[in-house]
Design a protein around this motif. Structure first.
Motif, mmCIF file in Angstrom:
data_model
loop_
_atom_site.group_PDB
_atom_site.id
_atom_site.type_symbol
_atom_site.label_atom_id
_atom_site.label_comp_id
_atom_site.label_asym_id
_atom_site.label_seq_id
_atom_site.Cartn_x
_atom_site.Cartn_y
_atom_site.Cartn_z
ATOM 1 N N UNK A 94 0.838 -1.190 0.000
ATOM 2 C CA UNK A 94 0.000 0.000 0.000
ATOM 3 C C UNK A 94 0.875 1.243 0.000
ATOM 4 N N UNK A 95 0.402 2.274 -0.679
ATOM 5 C CA UNK A 95 1.132 3.532 -0.779
ATOM 6 C C UNK A 95 1.390 3.885 -2.229
ATOM 7 N N UNK A 96 2.329 4.802 -2.432
ATOM 8 C CA UNK A 96 2.728 5.229 -3.779
ATOM 9 C C UNK A 96 4.176 4.797 -4.002
ATOM 10 N N UNK A 100 -4.374 4.608 5.413
ATOM 11 C CA UNK A 100 -4.308 5.901 4.715
ATOM 12 C C UNK A 100 -4.730 5.835 3.249
ATOM 13 N N UNK A 101 -4.656 4.660 2.637
ATOM 14 C CA UNK A 101 -4.851 4.553 1.190
ATOM 15 C C UNK A 101 -6.042 3.675 0.844
ATOM 16 N N UNK A 109 4.570 1.187 -10.432
ATOM 17 C CA UNK A 109 3.235 1.759 -10.238
ATOM 18 C C UNK A 109 2.264 1.035 -11.161
ATOM 19 N N UNK A 110 1.097 0.724 -10.624
ATOM 20 C CA UNK A 110 0.104 0.010 -11.416
ATOM 21 C C UNK A 110 -1.290 0.449 -10.967
ATOM 22 N N UNK A 111 -1.964 1.234 -11.776
ATOM 23 C CA UNK A 111 -3.339 1.671 -11.525
ATOM 24 C C UNK A 111 -3.540 2.264 -10.131
ATOM 25 N N UNK A 112 -2.622 3.120 -9.718
ATOM 26 C CA UNK A 112 -2.741 3.776 -8.424
ATOM 27 C C UNK A 112 -2.191 2.990 -7.260
ATOM 28 N N UNK A 113 -1.630 1.835 -7.533
ATOM 29 C CA UNK A 113 -1.016 1.006 -6.493
ATOM 30 C C UNK A 113 0.429 0.716 -6.830
ATOM 31 N N UNK A 165 -6.502 -3.710 -5.837
ATOM 32 C CA UNK A 165 -7.698 -3.768 -4.985
ATOM 33 C C UNK A 165 -8.074 -2.401 -4.439
ATOM 34 N N UNK A 166 -9.397 -2.182 -4.317
ATOM 35 C CA UNK A 166 -9.929 -0.958 -3.712
ATOM 36 C C UNK A 166 -10.700 -1.362 -2.468
#
Length: 167
Positions: free
Chosen positions: A28-30, A69-70, A109-113, A125-126
């Motif tokens: 999780x995170x950037x 946080x994410x 980085x992959x689709x915001x993850x 996952x969301x």
């Protein structure tokens, strides 16, 4: 990284083998600020008409802070030749060591993850829902709390929609 996005219906694997024996990295995170940990507990299925993954993280784990946080996280399954990296990421805290440096994993980085170039299957996952496991929730008296928790904190469960699959 040679991952390609696929439709979830194309997947053919044994989830008990994949999660319980091969293990996964929950990240999780950037790419400039993330943490990852090895997990061997989890479920895949359908809930609320969505394809979901459930993972479990203790509140004393560094990854827990990032999960809180994410909204997005990844569950990454690495190629077989990366077992040492999985072992390391499951036995060392990102508070104390740079897991990427120590394992030579390649963050991507992959689709915001965040996943890793060494992955051969990734669920993006969301988060949809979370809840805390509690001793009072056990319905049997077969020693699970004593065996798996002792004095350690109980896990938080995260139920997440699988929004993308790469392999």
């Amino acid at each position: 990284m040679s991952l390609r996005k696929i439709d979830i219906d194309e997947l053919m694997f044994n989830p008990f083998e994949k999660i319980g024996k091969d293990w996964m990295l929950i990240t999780s995170g950037s790419t400039d600020n993330f943490n990852t940990m090895t997990a061997s507990w989890g479920q895949l299925g359908v809930l609320w008409n969505k394809n979901v993954l459930t993972c479990y993280i203790r509140p004393n784990r560094y990854t827990y802070e990032y999960m809180e946080k994410n909204d997005i996280f990844t569950a990454s399954f690495l190629r077989k030749d990366n077992r040492q990296a999985l072992t390391f990421c499951g036995s060392h805290s990102g508070r104390d060591v740079d897991k990427v440096k120590e394992t030579a994993l390649t963050p991507v980085e992959l689709e915001g993850g965040v996943t890793f170039g060494e992955a051969d299957l990734v669920f993006v996952c969301r988060k949809l829902y979370s809840y805390d496991l509690q001793e009072s929730g056990f319905l049997t008296d077969d020693g699970i709390p004593e065996e798996f928790f002792g004095n350690a904190p109980y896990h938080r469960a995260y139920i997440a929609e699988i929004i993308a699959v790469y392999c």
